[in-house]
Design a protein around this motif. Sequence first.
Motif, PDB file in Angstrom:
ATOM      1  N   PRO A  81      12.115  20.700  61.338  1.00 21.40           N
ATOM      2  CA  PRO A  81      12.713  21.969  60.915  1.00 21.40           C
ATOM      3  C   PRO A  81      11.685  23.094  60.908  1.00 21.40           C
ATOM      4  O   PRO A  81      10.482  22.856  60.693  1.00 21.40           O
ATOM      5  CB  PRO A  81      13.206  21.671  59.491  1.00 21.40           C
ATOM      6  CG  PRO A  81      13.363  20.187  59.440  1.00 21.40           C
ATOM      7  CD  PRO A  81      12.311  19.629  60.346  1.00 21.40           C
ATOM      8  N   ALA A  82      12.154  24.315  61.145  1.00 16.23           N
ATOM      9  CA  ALA A  82      11.252  25.462  61.262  1.00 16.23           C
ATOM     10  C   ALA A  82      10.362  25.626  60.031  1.00 16.23           C
ATOM     11  O   ALA A  82       9.170  25.927  60.148  1.00 16.23           O
ATOM     12  CB  ALA A  82      12.067  26.732  61.499  1.00 16.23           C
ATOM     13  N   ALA A  83      10.924  25.431  58.845  1.00 15.95           N
ATOM     14  CA  ALA A  83      10.143  25.609  57.619  1.00 15.95           C
ATOM     15  C   ALA A  83       8.984  24.616  57.554  1.00 15.95           C
ATOM     16  O   ALA A  83       7.866  24.975  57.153  1.00 15.95           O
ATOM     17  CB  ALA A  83      11.041  25.446  56.399  1.00 15.95           C
ATOM     18  N   ALA A  84       9.240  23.383  57.964  1.00 13.55           N
ATOM     19  CA  ALA A  84       8.184  22.360  57.949  1.00 13.55           C
ATOM     20  C   ALA A  84       7.140  22.654  59.020  1.00 13.55           C
ATOM     21  O   ALA A  84       5.934  22.486  58.797  1.00 13.55           O
ATOM     22  CB  ALA A  84       8.791  20.981  58.156  1.00 13.55           C
ATOM     23  N   LEU A  85       7.592  23.114  60.184  1.00 13.08           N
ATOM     24  CA  LEU A  85       6.669  23.436  61.267  1.00 13.08           C
ATOM     25  C   LEU A  85       5.785  24.627  60.897  1.00 13.08           C
ATOM     26  O   LEU A  85       4.595  24.665  61.233  1.00 13.08           O
ATOM     27  CB  LEU A  85       7.458  23.737  62.537  1.00 13.08           C
ATOM     28  CG  LEU A  85       6.694  23.747  63.863  1.00 13.08           C
ATOM     29  CD1 LEU A  85       5.931  22.441  64.070  1.00 13.08           C
ATOM     30  CD2 LEU A  85       7.642  23.999  65.015  1.00 13.08           C
ATOM     31  N   ASN A  86       6.341  25.573  60.168  1.00 13.76           N
ATOM     32  CA  ASN A  86       5.566  26.738  59.729  1.00 13.76           C
ATOM     33  C   ASN A  86       4.439  26.354  58.789  1.00 13.76           C
ATOM     34  O   ASN A  86       3.434  27.067  58.684  1.00 13.76           O
ATOM     35  CB  ASN A  86       6.480  27.770  59.058  1.00 13.76           C
ATOM     36  CG  ASN A  86       7.312  28.539  60.062  1.00 13.76           C
ATOM     37  OD1 ASN A  86       6.941  28.636  61.235  1.00 13.76           O
ATOM     38  ND2 ASN A  86       8.426  29.086  59.624  1.00 13.76           N
ATOM     39  N   GLN A  87       4.597  25.248  58.070  1.00 14.77           N
ATOM     40  CA  GLN A  87       3.543  24.780  57.181  1.00 14.77           C
ATOM     41  C   GLN A  87       2.366  24.200  57.960  1.00 14.77           C
ATOM     42  O   GLN A  87       1.242  24.130  57.456  1.00 14.77           O
ATOM     43  CB  GLN A  87       4.090  23.727  56.209  1.00 14.77           C
ATOM     44  CG  GLN A  87       5.088  24.265  55.204  1.00 14.77           C
ATOM     45  CD  GLN A  87       4.488  25.375  54.335  1.00 14.77           C
ATOM     46  OE1 GLN A  87       3.418  25.223  53.762  1.00 14.77           O
ATOM     47  NE2 GLN A  87       5.191  26.498  54.263  1.00 14.77           N
ATOM     48  N   ILE A  88       2.630  23.783  59.176  1.00 11.09           N
ATOM     49  CA  ILE A  88       1.579  23.202  60.026  1.00 11.09           C
ATOM     50  C   ILE A  88       0.917  24.279  60.869  1.00 11.09           C
ATOM     51  O   ILE A  88      -0.308  24.317  61.011  1.00 11.09           O
ATOM     52  CB  ILE A  88       2.181  22.096  60.915  1.00 11.09           C
ATOM     53  CG1 ILE A  88       2.640  20.926  60.046  1.00 11.09           C
ATOM     54  CG2 ILE A  88       1.170  21.625  61.965  1.00 11.09           C
ATOM     55  CD1 ILE A  88       3.400  19.868  60.789  1.00 11.09           C
ATOM     56  N   ARG A  89       1.733  25.184  61.434  1.00  7.02           N
ATOM     57  CA  ARG A  89       1.189  26.264  62.270  1.00  7.02           C
ATOM     58  C   ARG A  89       0.277  27.164  61.447  1.00  7.02           C
ATOM     59  O   ARG A  89       0.652  27.651  60.387  1.00  7.02           O
ATOM     60  CB  ARG A  89       2.327  27.119  62.837  1.00  7.02           C
ATOM     61  CG  ARG A  89       2.988  26.526  64.050  1.00  7.02           C
ATOM     62  CD  ARG A  89       3.828  27.549  64.779  1.00  7.02           C
ATOM     63  NE  ARG A  89       4.987  27.962  64.031  1.00  7.02           N
ATOM     64  CZ  ARG A  89       6.244  27.815  64.448  1.00  7.02           C
ATOM     65  NH1 ARG A  89       6.495  27.232  65.594  1.00  7.02           N
ATOM     66  NH2 ARG A  89       7.239  28.231  63.715  1.00  7.02           N
ATOM     67  N   GLY A  90      -0.915  27.394  61.950  1.00  6.47           N
ATOM     68  CA  GLY A  90      -1.858  28.267  61.264  1.00  6.47           C
ATOM     69  C   GLY A  90      -2.700  27.525  60.250  1.00  6.47           C
ATOM     70  O   GLY A  90      -3.903  27.743  60.143  1.00  6.47           O
ATOM     71  N   ALA A  91      -2.079  26.628  59.497  1.00  5.26           N
ATOM     72  CA  ALA A  91      -2.809  25.895  58.463  1.00  5.26           C
ATOM     73  C   ALA A  91      -3.494  24.653  59.022  1.00  5.26           C
ATOM     74  O   ALA A  91      -4.660  24.384  58.735  1.00  5.26           O
ATOM     75  CB  ALA A  91      -1.862  25.508  57.329  1.00  5.26           C
TER      76      ALA A  91
END
Length: 266
Positions: A81-91
């Motif tokens: 899911p986008a929300a979970a992927l956003n936690q990985i991207r950048g971090a």
Amino acid sequence: MSEPALLQVRDLSLDFPSAQGHFAALSGLSLEVSAGECLGLVGESGSGKSALLLAILGLLPRNARLRGSIRYRGAELLGLPAAALNQIRGARIAMVFQEPMSALNPYMRVIDQLSEVPRVHAGMSRHAAEQRALEMIEAVHIGDPERRARQYPHELSGGMRQRVMIAMALIGEPEIVLADEPTTALDVTVQAQILALLQEMRARTGAALVLVTHDLGVVAQLADRVGVMRGGRLVELAECEQLFSQPQHPYSQALLRLVPRLQSAP
């Protein structure tokens, strides 16, 4: 027992609809990236190098059809899911784009863009995040960091903007940095400075680096292993020294013949 790879790509295929049916950007590609290593990906334009990086970060357009597996620390990224992927991207996985003006927000000051990453991913206060941003601007050797931090991207030179992109990629302390042709748009002098900076940042942070480039000289300087791509396929994957001294695939041999001065590199 050896430590499992940070990033594992398995049988990855990517295609886009076209007037002729479907255009295959990647076909059955598999590779791994280990902690702290630099993997160089080389090949002509259209070979699928940049498409692979965008697939890893989930940044492909909606009409892309992706099949296979992309795992980070054993966890599947495809279908996340986008929300979970956003936690990985950048971090955890960050990217340095080829053209910083297309990646940086022209309406935000440098300090605001840099401080956004620790505020979102680490929950820092505005003040703490801005201090961290200033530290990173200094770490990538931008002079007068207080003044530069409060400028907008268009007020910086191309070399400075690329340094800001590197600072933005590293500010979240990711384990993997994806760099897509990070020196192509720069002159030779600035190019050398950016390569030295990437080497320094990698040594300092221990981050793995996946470096996409068409420049075999860049690969010879930075990469531990090299993957040669052609037509969306990985045609050869070898230790850097082995690839330059004894390339196995005819396409790899052809690439090296174009730059005979590198035959003895690295």
